[in-house]
Design a protein around this motif. Structure first.
Motif, PDB file in Angstrom:
ATOM      1  N   SER A  55      20.780 -18.888 -26.058  1.00 40.89           N
ATOM      2  CA  SER A  55      21.727 -19.030 -24.730  1.00 40.89           C
ATOM      3  C   SER A  55      21.348 -18.232 -24.041  1.00 40.89           C
ATOM      4  O   SER A  55      20.975 -17.841 -22.764  1.00 40.89           O
ATOM      5  N   GLN A  97      27.583 -22.633 -23.083  1.00 42.38           N
ATOM      6  CA  GLN A  97      28.208 -22.927 -24.478  1.00 42.38           C
ATOM      7  C   GLN A  97      29.321 -22.876 -24.466  1.00 42.38           C
ATOM      8  O   GLN A  97      30.737 -23.218 -24.330  1.00 42.38           O
TER       9      GLN A  97
ATOM     10  N   GLY B 388      27.968 -15.999 -25.051  1.00 43.29           N
ATOM     11  CA  GLY B 388      26.967 -16.529 -26.511  1.00 43.29           C
ATOM     12  C   GLY B 388      25.555 -17.008 -27.049  1.00 43.29           C
ATOM     13  O   GLY B 388      24.660 -16.854 -26.708  1.00 43.29           O
TER      14      GLY B 388
HETATM   15 MG   LIG Z   1      24.060 -19.761 -27.809  1.00 46.64          MG
END
Ligand SMILES: [Mg+2]
Ligand SMILES: Nc1ncnc2c1ncn2[C@@H]1O[C@H](COP(=O)(O)OP(=O)(O)OP(=O)(O)O)[C@@H](O)[C@H]1O
Lengths: 513, 388
Positions: A55, A97, B388
């Motif tokens: 990410s 995400q 995240g």
């Molecule tokens: Mg991630």
């Protein structure tokens, strides 16, 4: 692998490239000099365990974060995106995400947030609604553009997130776990859309912990591990074991149902329970459902989106009221008990949406971890810091959270590690019955295996486990029994010896070969 | 070729680490300096006024100013609890005034069936505080049970309570709070005028309230519940936190502290006016915000709030001492509030406005706070999305 095929795969010119990118957060080195390229009209998949830096890399490529050092090349030219708007104007769009929708706004307003279509008389709502409808149609989803996002199920929200990215008309589309809450059918639709896009020359980056699914669509695979690229390959060269080896360096196995002991008494008994639909009056999302789970038994609830899994679990946990029926734990009727009282009685829920229902973003990892069991370390009037610290350390270890320690802020964890905190929090209450709604959402295969192993181990000690999943393969791991839900009722029940095809057929899902 | 020195396993966790700082609760000067723009503001204020007036930095003046601060600070601590919960309590100024009115009313004697009763001092104090708590209870029930927005519910109570106070007194002020030795109800002025260990009683009460609430927040289950439900009510509820109960209690405490502040104020003034405490709720909110709390809930601590109250109090008294017109005082106070909060967001969002020659290295300074012992985390450092 013939040379000809290989070059055919490699044709796509590089449109966006990261060269030697480093990103540090304080003492954490999330990326340690990563080279990564995106090819025109192809799908590049990025694999890696939780916290590998996937990410982070995507945030850098889409202007959310700035690299600590290193260069980004767009069509060979060095660029520095000032922010996401800048990146979007240059044709780069990202699906995050974690959902980044405004729940209080309608689907339409979310999709056009920040780039409203304006006409002579202000915002052209009609046109926005039309385009919203069109892009949702493309995704095969029948949602009214005026619905408030907060009223949608998690999976639908994820589709809105995807729709928003699609509607931008990006040349490069980054998808960070776009499917973690989608069912197999919806994933198939998404893949069709992706194929259309790549045919039109759009380049895609795809991240998913559903490895088989990702392999299905990939052209180039890149594996990240601990902030470095450990392997790259074209799709023809690789298979699932290759990815797993490159990711975690060993084979993996989601486990098998624990055996060698007898189930105990009935721990949880759901008798003729109905849960009314919040929107449509007179309709039930869970319809006179019966379910019994014994001590030590592991039950997997499988079903398509809207089958009533989440609603059932939330009703049992005390979040939603039931309109008829009874819920018994160890023979005791739970009617009228609050969520807190049910947790005290040994019944805990790990919710599906970790951002909204699972975590307190303003608190540390440790405090999130101990939140549900905090009552148990009161000493006199005050909390016992020592006992709390021990519990946090134990929990972090037992669910394998990758973090700098209990004092780190929860937001500094990677998505999968946040998920593990939510699971660890409930296990720390030492429940007799645990309900897990999509516990594997966003966690890597290694962690999945460990979570399942942990559940299997606790089941052996008498814990009754009910978990849901939208990946059939995960039903066929540790579950003793697989219950397929469809439209709020039990469509079928299977033992552990069943097949994926049987489960999917029972759920009313088109079987994907 | 990068060689990874990390273990090939997926877990590098906190095992073997010393007890995380999270659980120690010591007074850490370094962190205080790092987080404390309110602290710096206070130092700056003291330095500037000491230079401008020789009378500013004297023990007696500091004590006088502190006893002014005490009233605001006690209100602000109550407000902090409400703000931590994600709410707001606009009724505290009215409650403060009303508590004085109740005390004044009782001190004048209560005629019951021909006889006039003169309740003794402690009865007066208990009843006034009880009234404050009761007003808080109404707020709490409105907000928690009936889901009235805190702003609206407490705005309504602001008017109602003020109105009742005016009705009871006909708009007049109780001037005689001294009591009569013959009636056994003397001692009310003790709160406002006496000293213990050289400190005004009001200041002592403030210190006690500060310590008690600090312990409440950091060391009790209730405190943890409060931080959790203010940070994410849904998640807290699913973790078994009785969010409604927490909410009600928070407003009760806020009302109680407002009543205590009201007693101190009327004792200092030796009079109880039904209009006392007008707009004090805004001062209390300002103190909380200067102290680093987030109005969205879940972030803030007592230390910051007390500092915030001192900043406001020391500034406005300082302006009086150097003879600045009261109109300018208002302007300065407002400017300081905005400035302090501005500093807050610049310091914490991790996106400093491109300071001269700022290289991208600036970004590597931790935008996420290092482990801290209290739940004070920078507002906005943890955006809900895109993690995240
Ligand atoms: Mg991630
Ligand atoms: N804002 C932040 N502050 C501190 N550390 C961070 C921050 N964001 C990410 N990290 C750290 O950087 C590392 C990489 O995180 P990242 O979110 O990129 O992982 P990921 O590969 O996407 O994992 P997942 O599969 O769980 O989503 C992790 O160790 C994480 O803790």
């Amino acid at each position: 692998m013939s040379q000809a095929e290989r070059t055919a795969q490699d044709i796509g010119e590089v449109v966006l490239e990261a060269v030697d990118v480093v990103k540090t957060y304080g003492a954490t080195r999330a990326l340690k000099g990563v080279g990564f390229s995106i090819h025109r009209g192809q799908v590049t998949t990025l694999f890696g365990e939780n916290g590998a830096g996937k990410s982070t890399l995507m945030k850098i490529l889409s202007g959310v974060e700035q690299p600590t050092s290193g260069t980004i090349l767009l069509h060979g030219e060095p660029v520095a995106f000032t922010d996401t708007v800048d990146a979007r104007e240059r044709g780069i769009s990202i699906i995050h995400q974690e959902l980044s929708l405004a729940p209080n706004l309608s689907v339409r307003d979310n999709i056009f947030l920040g780039r409203e279509i304006t006409g002579p008389s202000g915002v052209d709502y009609a046109e926005e609604a039309r385009q919203t409808k069109a892009v949702l149609d493309e995704l095969g989803e029948d949602i009214d553009p005026m619905t408030k996002v907060a009223d949608l199920r998690l999976g639908q929200q994820q589709l809105i997130e995807i729709a928003r990215a699609l509607s931008v008309d990006a040349r490069i589309l980054i998808m960070d776990e776009p499917t973690s809450a989608l069912s197999a059918t919806e994933v198939e639709v998404l893949f069709t859309v992706i194929h259309d896009l790549t045919a039109r020359g759009v380049s895609i980056v795809y991240i998913s912990h559903h490895l088989e699914e990702a392999l299905e669509i990939t052209d180039h695979a890149v594996v990240l591990r601990d902030g470095t690229v450990t392997a790259t390959a074209v799709s023809a060269d690789i298979d699932l074991p290759w990815v797993v080896r490159a990711m975690v360096g060993e084979g993996f196995d989601l486990g098998s149902p624990p055996t060698g002991y007898e189930f105990g008494e009935v721990a949880l008994s759901v008798q003729g329970v109905s849960v009314p639909d919040a929107e449509i009056h007179g309709r039930n999302v869970v319809d006179r459902l019966d379910l019994e789970v014994r001590q030590g038994e592991i039950v997997c609830l499988y079903g398509l989106m809207g089958a009533g899994r989440t609603e059932l679990l939330e009703a049992v946990a005390g979040r939603n009221p039931i309109s008829e029926g009874r819920i018994l734990k160890d023979g005791r009727d739970l009617a009228g008990l609050s969520i807190a009282q049910r947790i005290d009685a040994g019944l805990g829920l790990v919710p599906e949406d970790r951002q909204r229902d699972g975590l307190v973003q303003t608190m540390t990892v440790g405090r999130n971890m101990s939140l549900a069991s905090i009552g148990s370390f009161v000493k006199g009037f005050f909390l016992s810091g020592r006992r709390e610290a021990d519990l946090v350390t134990d929990s972090i270890r037992s669910v394998h959270v990758k973090t700098a320690g209990g004092g780190a802020m929860i937001g500094s964890l990677s998505g999968g590690n946040q998920q593990k905190v939510v699971i660890g929090k409930m296990l720390a209450t030492d429940p007799d019955v645990i309900l897990l709604d999509e516990p594997s959402r966003g966690i890597d295969i290694g962690a999945k295996a460990e979570v399942f192993r942990l559940l299997a181990e606790r089941a052996r000690q008498g814990l009754a486990v009910v978990y849901t999943t939208s990946e059939v393969g995960e039903c066929l791991s540790i579950a003793h029994r697989i219950v397929v839900l469809s439209r709020g009722r039990i469509a079928a029940e299977f033992g552990a010896d069943t097949t994926k095809e049987a489960i999917m057929a029972a759920s009313g899902e088109a079987v994907i070969s | 070729m990068t060689i990874s020195e990390r273990k090939p396993t997926m877990t590098t966790n906190a095992t073997g680490q010393r007890r995380p700082a999270l659980f120690s609760d010591g007074f850490d000067l370094g962190r205080l300096l790092l987080q404390g723009r309110a602290f710096f503001a206070l130092i700056a204020i003291i330095v500037v006024f000491s230079v401008l007036s020789p009378n500013y930095l004297t023990v007696s003046n500091l004590l006088t100013m502190s006893s002014h601060v005490a009233v605001y600070a006690i209100l602000a601590v109550g407000m902090l609890l409400v703000i931590l919960n994600g709410g707001i309590d606009l009724s505290v100024g009215s409650t403060l005034g009303f508590s004085g009115v109740i005390a004044g009313f009782l001190m004048q004697g209560v005629p019951i069936g021909g006889v006039t009763l003169y309740p003794s001092l402690w009865v007066v104090v208990v009843l006034s505080c009880g009234m404050g708590a009761f007003i808080g209870l109404i707020n709490g029930v409105l907000v928690a049970r009936f889901r009235v927005a805190p702003f609206v519910a407490t705005l309504g109570m602001l008017y109602v309570v003020r109105g009742v106070g005016l009705l009871m007194t006909n708009g007049l002020t109780y001037n005689n709070l001294a009591g009569d030795p013959a009636l056994g109800n003397t001692g009310f002025d003790w709160l406002g005028f006496n000293r213990l260990f050289g400190l005004p009683i009001g200041v002592l009460v403030m210190i006690i309230v500060g310590i008690v609430v600090s312990l409440l927040l950091n060391r009790t289950v209730f405190g943890r519940w409060l931080y959790a439900s203010g940070g994410n009510e849904r998640a807290a509820e699913l973790s078994g936190v009785p969010v409604k109960r927490v909410k009600v209690r928070v407003y009760v405490l806020s009302g109680l502290f407002a009543a205590i502040a009201g007693l101190i104020l009327s004792s200092e003034l030796t009079s109880a006016s039904p209009t006392a405490g007008n707009s004090y709720e805004l001062t209390a909110i300002a103190a909380v915000v200067i102290g680093g709390a987030a109005l969205s809930g879940g972030i803030g601590n007592v230390r910051g709030t007390l500092l915030g109250a001192f900043v406001i109090g020391f500034l406005s008294d300082g302006l009086v001492i150097i003879g600045v017109s009261s109109y300018w005082q208002t302007v300065f106070t407002g400017a300081v509030i905005v400035l302090a909060v501005l500093l807050n967001s610049v310091q914490y969002t991790g996106k400093p406005r491109r300071s001269g020659g700022g290289r991208s290295d600036d970004q590597s300074t931790p935008t996420t706070p290092s482990p801290t012992s209290d739940a004070q985390a920078p507002a906005g450092a943890v955006p809900e999305k895109t993690r995240g």
